[in-house]
Design a protein around this motif. Structure first.
Motif, PDB file in Angstrom:
ATOM      1  N   GLU A   1      -5.686   7.041  -2.893  1.00  0.00           N
ATOM      2  CA  GLU A   1      -6.008   5.942  -1.970  1.00  0.00           C
ATOM      3  C   GLU A   1      -6.670   4.768  -2.700  1.00  0.00           C
ATOM      4  OE1 GLU A   1      -4.797   5.559   0.815  1.00  0.00           O
ATOM      5  OE2 GLU A   1      -4.084   7.590   1.192  1.00  0.00           O
TER       6      GLU A   1
ATOM      7  N   HIS B   1       0.835  -1.208   0.000  1.00  0.00           N
ATOM      8  CA  HIS B   1       0.000   0.000   0.000  1.00  0.00           C
ATOM      9  C   HIS B   1       0.874   1.264   0.000  1.00  0.00           C
ATOM     10  CE1 HIS B   1      -3.743   2.272   1.102  1.00  0.00           C
ATOM     11  NE2 HIS B   1      -2.812   3.143   1.462  1.00  0.00           N
TER      12      HIS B   1
ATOM     13  N   HIS C   1       1.967   4.268  -2.998  1.00  0.00           N
ATOM     14  CA  HIS C   1       1.929   5.736  -2.929  1.00  0.00           C
ATOM     15  C   HIS C   1       3.268   6.309  -3.393  1.00  0.00           C
ATOM     16  CE1 HIS C   1      -1.932   6.334  -1.068  1.00  0.00           C
ATOM     17  NE2 HIS C   1      -1.626   5.736   0.064  1.00  0.00           N
TER      18      HIS C   1
HETATM   19 ZN   LIG Z   1      -2.868   5.218   1.661  1.00  0.00          ZN
END
Ligand SMILES: [Zn+2]
Length: 262
Positions: free
Chosen positions: A149, A129, A133
């Protein structure tokens, strides 16, 4: 993700604390450093270069490029791995006070893209995750929060799942059945702060991204074209507006998409 606002907070806090009290240092974990592809991985414990987690993260870079039609390359993403949650929490309290309690964190500043995480049962998912980003921010600037997100929630699942985040499907269908949620991408796109992102907002962000990437070639192209325009700083029309213009019944299509995934 946390941007310059957080860094300014950090500087102010450090100055005051440094003048008044001596603090036990909370150093970055730099005992071991591995450079793999775009990643610079620092840890306070020996991490074997052949560890499956590392090949998973380098493969993630390929997945992101392939799925989103983005080029390879980009500035380095630094990962700091703490052997224990305690070491990680001590570091965060000293250097990033005020951030919500999370198992891992991505921080962007003017000079760094950094991921902090503690080793543990869910470190693979956490790193997929947060490193997502990092990869995305190395390629695209000014990514709206819901897209940022939604993409990270898609890429946090293992490669075999092909972006399918099953807990989010269950959460959204249950909430819809209880009358507690209906898709509304315009409302979602108004979310500006991570502090306003609850689990349902993460799940809905994921759902729109999964629908765009896995429903029709037109939807996939819309997302890819939007990211390419952002990358070239062309100030594109917001993605949610283009989605609704292309398909005014997008919310109905999203619900049908979730039903098929059940
Ligand atoms: Zn995040």
């Amino acid at each position: 993700m946390w941007s310059r606002r957080l860094v300014l907070t950090l500087l102010a806090t450090t100055t005051v604390a440094g003048c008044v009290h001596w603090r036990k240092p909370a150093p970055l974990p730099t005992g071991s450093t591995l450079r793999i592809g775009q990643l610079v991985i620092n840890s306070d414990f020996p991490l074997p270069p052949e560890h499956r987690l590392l090949s998973d993260l380098t493969q993630l870079r390929v997945r992101i490029s392939d799925e989103l039609a983005l080029p390879s390359g980009g500035e380095p993403v630094e990962v700091f791995l703490f052997q224990t949650p305690r070491g990680y929490q001590t570091f965060l309290r000293a250097h990033h006070p005020g951030v919500p309690q999370r198992r891992a964190l991505f921080v962007e500043s003017d000079t760094h893209l950094r991921v902090y995480a503690a080793w543990g049962d869910r470190v693979a998912e956490d790193l997929r995750h947060e490193v997502s980003h990092g990869y995305l921010h190395s390629l695209v600037t000014d990514l709206p929060l819901w897209i940022d997100e939604g993409l990270a929630e898609s890429f946090e699942v293992g490669a075999d799942e092909r972006g399918l985040n099953r807990p989010h499907v269950d959460r959204l269908l249950a909430a819809s059945q209880q009358g507690a949620w209906q898709p509304d991408v315009t409302r979602l796109a108004m979310t500006r702060s991570i502090d306003d992102m609850q689990q349902t907002q993460y799940a809905e962000s994921w759902a729109w991204i999964h629908w765009l990437l896995n429903s029709t070639p037109q939807n996939r192209s819309l997302l890819q074209g939007y990211l390419a325009a952002l990358r070239q700083r062309q100030n594109p029309v917001p993605l949610h507006e283009m989605m609704l213009k292309q398909n005014p019944a997008a919310a109905n299509d999203l619900m049908a998409h979730l039903q098929r995934l059940r």
